[in-house]
Enzyme design. Structure first.
Site, PDB file in Angstrom:
ATOM      1  N   SER A 119      26.375  22.126  42.900  1.00 53.48           N
ATOM      2  CA  SER A 119      27.289  22.290  43.894  1.00 53.48           C
ATOM      3  C   SER A 119      27.081  23.023  45.023  1.00 53.48           C
ATOM      4  O   SER A 119      27.959  22.820  46.148  1.00 53.48           O
ATOM      5  CB  SER A 119      28.322  22.566  43.180  1.00 53.48           C
ATOM      6  OG  SER A 119      28.619  22.559  41.566  1.00 53.48           O
ATOM      7  N   HIS A 140      24.509  15.171  42.992  1.00 55.19           N
ATOM      8  CA  HIS A 140      25.959  15.924  42.715  1.00 55.19           C
ATOM      9  C   HIS A 140      26.756  14.390  41.887  1.00 55.19           C
ATOM     10  O   HIS A 140      27.852  14.619  42.341  1.00 55.19           O
ATOM     11  CB  HIS A 140      26.556  16.901  44.483  1.00 55.19           C
ATOM     12  CG  HIS A 140      27.276  17.545  43.371  1.00 55.19           C
ATOM     13  ND1 HIS A 140      28.513  17.954  44.467  1.00 55.19           N
ATOM     14  CD2 HIS A 140      27.801  18.503  42.861  1.00 55.19           C
ATOM     15  CE1 HIS A 140      29.170  18.530  44.134  1.00 55.19           C
ATOM     16  NE2 HIS A 140      28.719  19.225  43.108  1.00 55.19           N
ATOM     17  N   GLU A 152      27.258  12.342  45.140  1.00 53.66           N
ATOM     18  CA  GLU A 152      26.914  12.349  46.686  1.00 53.66           C
ATOM     19  C   GLU A 152      25.013  12.703  46.414  1.00 53.66           C
ATOM     20  O   GLU A 152      25.025  13.439  46.058  1.00 53.66           O
ATOM     21  CB  GLU A 152      27.533  14.275  46.727  1.00 53.66           C
ATOM     22  CG  GLU A 152      29.115  13.909  47.387  1.00 53.66           C
ATOM     23  CD  GLU A 152      29.205  15.570  47.898  1.00 53.66           C
ATOM     24  OE1 GLU A 152      29.197  15.637  49.031  1.00 53.66           O
ATOM     25  OE2 GLU A 152      29.057  16.513  46.887  1.00 53.66           O
ATOM     26  N   ASN A 190      33.146  18.965  47.971  1.00 51.84           N
ATOM     27  CA  ASN A 190      33.434  20.606  48.105  1.00 51.84           C
ATOM     28  C   ASN A 190      33.666  21.742  49.672  1.00 51.84           C
ATOM     29  O   ASN A 190      34.807  22.669  49.428  1.00 51.84           O
ATOM     30  CB  ASN A 190      32.506  21.569  47.232  1.00 51.84           C
ATOM     31  CG  ASN A 190      32.972  21.475  45.506  1.00 51.84           C
ATOM     32  OD1 ASN A 190      33.379  21.573  45.351  1.00 51.84           O
ATOM     33  ND2 ASN A 190      31.354  21.481  45.063  1.00 51.84           N
TER      34      ASN A 190
HETATM   35  N1  LIG Z   1      31.459  22.776  36.530  1.00 49.27           N
HETATM   36  C1  LIG Z   1      31.528  21.927  37.430  1.00 49.27           C
HETATM   37  O1  LIG Z   1      32.402  21.490  37.929  1.00 49.27           O
HETATM   38  C2  LIG Z   1      30.113  20.998  38.625  1.00 49.27           C
HETATM   39  C3  LIG Z   1      30.370  20.171  39.338  1.00 49.27           C
HETATM   40  C4  LIG Z   1      29.631  19.506  39.786  1.00 49.27           C
HETATM   41  C5  LIG Z   1      28.192  20.333  39.427  1.00 49.27           C
HETATM   42  N2  LIG Z   1      28.335  21.298  39.018  1.00 49.27           N
HETATM   43  C6  LIG Z   1      26.950  22.386  38.851  1.00 49.27           C
HETATM   44  O2  LIG Z   1      26.059  21.340  37.774  1.00 49.27           O
HETATM   45  C7  LIG Z   1      25.229  22.113  37.465  1.00 49.27           C
HETATM   46  C8  LIG Z   1      25.358  22.895  35.641  1.00 49.27           C
HETATM   47  O3  LIG Z   1      26.896  23.123  35.972  1.00 49.27           O
HETATM   48  P1  LIG Z   1      27.603  23.001  34.525  1.00 49.27           P
HETATM   49  O4  LIG Z   1      29.158  23.536  34.805  1.00 49.27           O
HETATM   50  O5  LIG Z   1      27.299  21.751  33.507  1.00 49.27           O
HETATM   51  O6  LIG Z   1      27.455  24.717  33.480  1.00 49.27           O
HETATM   52  P2  LIG Z   1      27.196  24.874  32.033  1.00 49.27           P
HETATM   53  O7  LIG Z   1      27.314  26.535  31.929  1.00 49.27           O
HETATM   54  O8  LIG Z   1      28.161  23.890  30.874  1.00 49.27           O
HETATM   55  O9  LIG Z   1      25.742  24.626  31.686  1.00 49.27           O
HETATM   56  C9  LIG Z   1      24.741  24.855  32.078  1.00 49.27           C
HETATM   57  C10 LIG Z   1      22.914  24.639  30.631  1.00 49.27           C
HETATM   58  O10 LIG Z   1      22.497  25.118  31.046  1.00 49.27           O
HETATM   59  C11 LIG Z   1      21.481  26.039  30.483  1.00 49.27           C
HETATM   60  N3  LIG Z   1      20.651  26.609  30.752  1.00 49.27           N
HETATM   61  C12 LIG Z   1      19.866  27.481  31.239  1.00 49.27           C
HETATM   62  N4  LIG Z   1      18.957  27.513  31.825  1.00 49.27           N
HETATM   63  C13 LIG Z   1      17.742  27.346  31.472  1.00 49.27           C
HETATM   64  C14 LIG Z   1      16.810  26.400  31.828  1.00 49.27           C
HETATM   65  N5  LIG Z   1      15.816  27.491  32.162  1.00 49.27           N
HETATM   66  N6  LIG Z   1      16.256  25.336  30.961  1.00 49.27           N
HETATM   67  C15 LIG Z   1      16.800  25.173  30.362  1.00 49.27           C
HETATM   68  N7  LIG Z   1      18.845  25.172  30.823  1.00 49.27           N
HETATM   69  C16 LIG Z   1      19.420  25.783  30.918  1.00 49.27           C
HETATM   70  C17 LIG Z   1      22.345  26.979  29.562  1.00 49.27           C
HETATM   71  O11 LIG Z   1      21.978  27.653  28.300  1.00 49.27           O
HETATM   72  C18 LIG Z   1      23.329  26.139  29.932  1.00 49.27           C
HETATM   73  O12 LIG Z   1      23.680  24.422  28.513  1.00 49.27           O
HETATM   74  C19 LIG Z   1      25.957  23.837  37.976  1.00 49.27           C
HETATM   75  O13 LIG Z   1      24.524  23.182  39.091  1.00 49.27           O
HETATM   76  C20 LIG Z   1      26.666  23.597  38.673  1.00 49.27           C
HETATM   77  O14 LIG Z   1      26.661  23.943  40.286  1.00 49.27           O
HETATM   78  C21 LIG Z   1      28.722  22.041  38.151  1.00 49.27           C
END
Ligand SMILES: NC(=O)c1ccc[n+]([C@@H]2O[C@H](COP(=O)([O-])OP(=O)(O)OC[C@H]3O[C@@H](n4cnc5c(N)ncnc54)[C@H](O)[C@@H]3O)[C@@H](O)[C@H]2O)c1
Length: 291
Positions: A119, A140, A152, A190
């Site tokens: 993000s 994104h 995005e 964002n």
């Molecule tokens: N939550 C949102 O609204 C949103 C929106 C757009 C983008 N994002 C981006 O998406 C990404 C993930 O966010 P999320 O909300 O799904 O987080 P989340 O915490 O729900 O999930 C992250 C996952 O990554 C796994 N993980 C951690 N280290 C790892 C590794 N070394 N290898 C493999 N898996 C690993 C964790 O076990 C977890 O299951 C981030 O970069 C976040 O900025 C989030």
């Protein structure tokens, strides 16, 4: 390059939604995580979420079965090396993402496109530490992925045109709409949304309005489907604060200073819906404003 298979790193909130839409669009999906539990939960959740689409008549039972059959999981990151496109959707920490790329790169086909769903982290900086900055992009998705139409596409400084065009085609195949953004802090959505949410928190902090009056004002006065404080709780107040910090540091402009009240909520562990309390308290039958 014709992209047929996709590797997804991280099976959390975003990873499972991304796997869901790719599988329904006919791509072979290989999803990995460090936790078997996360992988099992993600597959179960995708199953339930597609079931809901079947119930609404948006997806046929046959298409659901075919999509579920296309999703495979593994605990071995290196098995993603043979896929055509890798989407990193792991925890929003730069060291975590870097370590993933370092471990994966020696096993990756030379033509594979590498992307991150970050993000806020600089695509150019992530790309510069790989062997393929020209084949690296920000990809994104919005949350929840199966519902939100926009994706995005963010080019790093070195991203080449064939890579960008290949990703435009992928977005079309998903039935979504791409918006192209340059690689500056928080990209487009964002960059605009978070300062508005931060300003809503300032409005609360300075006593201009209560939680209820601020949310109602934007819903009824600007036709927003959700109030800004309600939306902040949905996104997660920790995520909102992290993005404001990236804007503040990355653009070095005091207009992006995170509101001290937002910091206070995060320090209290009141992170919004995910912790049952944020600008609203969700522990009862109906959400109750906390200020
Ligand atoms: N939550 C949102 O609204 C949103 C929106 C757009 C983008 N994002 C981006 O998406 C990404 C993930 O966010 P999320 O909300 O799904 O987080 P989340 O915490 O729900 O999930 C992250 C996952 O990554 C796994 N993980 C951690 N280290 C790892 C590794 N070394 N290898 C493999 N898996 C690993 C964790 O076990 C977890 O299951 C981030 O970069 C976040 O900025 C989030």
């Amino acid at each position: 390059m014709d992209i047929k298979s996709v590797g997804i790193v991280g099976a959390g909130q975003m990873g499972n939604g991304i796997a869901h839409v790719f599988a329904l669009a006919g791509f072979d999906v290989l999803m990995t995580d460090i936790s078997q539990d996360a992988l099992d939960k993600a597959v179960a959740l995708i199953d339930r979420n597609i079931d809901r689409q079947v119930g609404r008549g948006k997806v046929s039972a046959e298409d659901k079965a075919a999509a579920m059959g296309r999703i495979k999981t593994t605990l071995k990151l290196t098995e993603l090396g043979q896929t055509d496109l890798v989407i990193e959707a792991a925890t929003e920490r730069e060291t975590v993402k870097q370590a993933i790329f370092e471990d994966l790169l020696p096993h990756l086909k030379p033509e594979t496109i590498l992307t991150s769903n970050t993000s806020s982290i600089s695509i150019t900086r992530l790309a510069s530490r790989t062997d393929r900055p020209e084949k690296f992009m920000g990809f994104h998705f919005m949350n929840p992925v199966p519902v939100m139409q926009l994706v995005e596409l963010i080019r790093g400084i070195a991203t080449d045109e064939p890579t960008y065009q290949a990703m435009v085609k992928v977005v079309e195949k998903l039935g979504k709409t791409a918006a192209s953004a340059e690689d500056f802090p928080a990209f487009i959505v964002n960059r605009i949304l978070m300062p508005m949410i931060n300003e809503a928190v300032y409005t609360l902090y300075e006593g201009v309005g209560s939680v209820k009056s601020i949310d109602e004002s934007l819903k009824l006065g600007a036709n927003h489907p959700m109030g800004p404080l309600e939306l902040a709780d949905f996104i997660g107040l920790d995520t909102c604060l992290a993005i404001m910090n990236v804007l503040h540091e990355g653009l070095a402009d005091t207009k992006y200073r995170p509101c001290p009240l937002l910091t206070k909520y995060v320090e209290a562990g009141w992170l919004g819906r995910k912790t049952q309390r944020g600008f609203y308290d969700y522990r009862g039958e109906v959400p109750v404003p906390t200020r």
